[in-house]
Design an enzyme around this catalytic site. Structure first.
Site, PDB file in Angstrom:
ATOM      1  CG  HIS A 124      -0.484   0.517   2.526  1.00  0.00           C
ATOM      2  ND1 HIS A 124      -0.259   1.773   2.758  1.00  0.00           N
ATOM      3  CD2 HIS A 124       0.229  -0.289   3.603  1.00  0.00           C
ATOM      4  CE1 HIS A 124       0.151   2.055   3.860  1.00  0.00           C
ATOM      5  NE2 HIS A 124       0.715   0.795   4.388  1.00  0.00           N
ATOM      6  CB  CYS A 125       1.470   4.080  -1.788  1.00  0.00           C
ATOM      7  SG  CYS A 125       0.301   4.132  -3.039  1.00  0.00           S
ATOM      8  CD  GLN A 126      -1.174   9.532   1.985  1.00  0.00           C
ATOM      9  OE1 GLN A 126      -0.235   9.027   2.503  1.00  0.00           O
ATOM     10  NE2 GLN A 126      -2.222   9.987   2.523  1.00  0.00           N
ATOM     11  CE1 TYR A 153      -1.889   5.709   7.894  1.00  0.00           C
ATOM     12  CE2 TYR A 153      -1.995   7.979   7.394  1.00  0.00           C
ATOM     13  CZ  TYR A 153      -1.935   7.173   8.302  1.00  0.00           C
ATOM     14  OH  TYR A 153      -2.270   7.704   9.713  1.00  0.00           O
TER      15      TYR A 153
END
Length: 162
Positions: A124-126, A153
């Site tokens: 996952h990232c932003q 996130y």
């Protein structure tokens, strides 16, 4: 691959269809006189990426088995908050990290490197883009069941109240 041609410059469509059915993903034909060869395209990234939803990730984490949630954001982003239990490996380091031998991976990151067939590897990232990139890199290394938490996130912090 040798393609018997009757007209110069004409691609052998039968051979192209055969290779397309054998090679999963996109391909490019590259002329090598008097034959054509199939070259895999690096544009395969989005065609094989599997996503997981917020609810799916939450359920997976609650089961608490051998889930490896990899946060591929920058250190500055991680310093502002992270999903509990996630491991930080920046997107640019994912390929090198997952090429490591299991012992070296554990020594560097403090967790067991997942097996290639693991369905509990999630990136996952932003907001999802870098997570997709990382998942694609993992897919190319053989982690075909790796998934991307597309909400990232941002979604997690909104829904979980982080």
């Amino acid at each position: 691959m040798i393609c018997h041609q009757t007209t110069p410059g004409r691609r052998c469509s039968l051979m192209a269809r055969i290779y397309k059915s054998v090679v999963f993903g996109h391909f490019l034909l590259k002329r090598k006189a008097p034959a054509y060869s199939v070259v895999l395209s690096t544009r395969m990234a989005n065609s094989t990426t599997k996503d997981i939803s917020y609810d799916g990730l939450k359920e997976l984490l609650e089961k608490g088995r051998n889930v490896l949630l990899v946060d591929v954001r920058t250190q500055q982003e991680v310093d502002k908050g992270s999903i509990p239990g996630s491991l930080h490996i920046p997107v640019d380091a994912v390929e090198d990290a997952f090429r490591l031998e299991p012992e070296a991976f554990k020594a560097k990151y403090g967790v067991t490197k997942p097996p290639l067939d693991s369905s509990e590897l999630v990136f996952h990232c932003q907001i999802g883009k870098r997570g997709t990139t990382a998942t694609s890199k993992a897919n190319q290394l053989g982690y075909l069941n790796a998934r991307n938490y597309a909400g990232g996130y941002k979604e997690w912090s909104e829904k979980a109240g982080q």
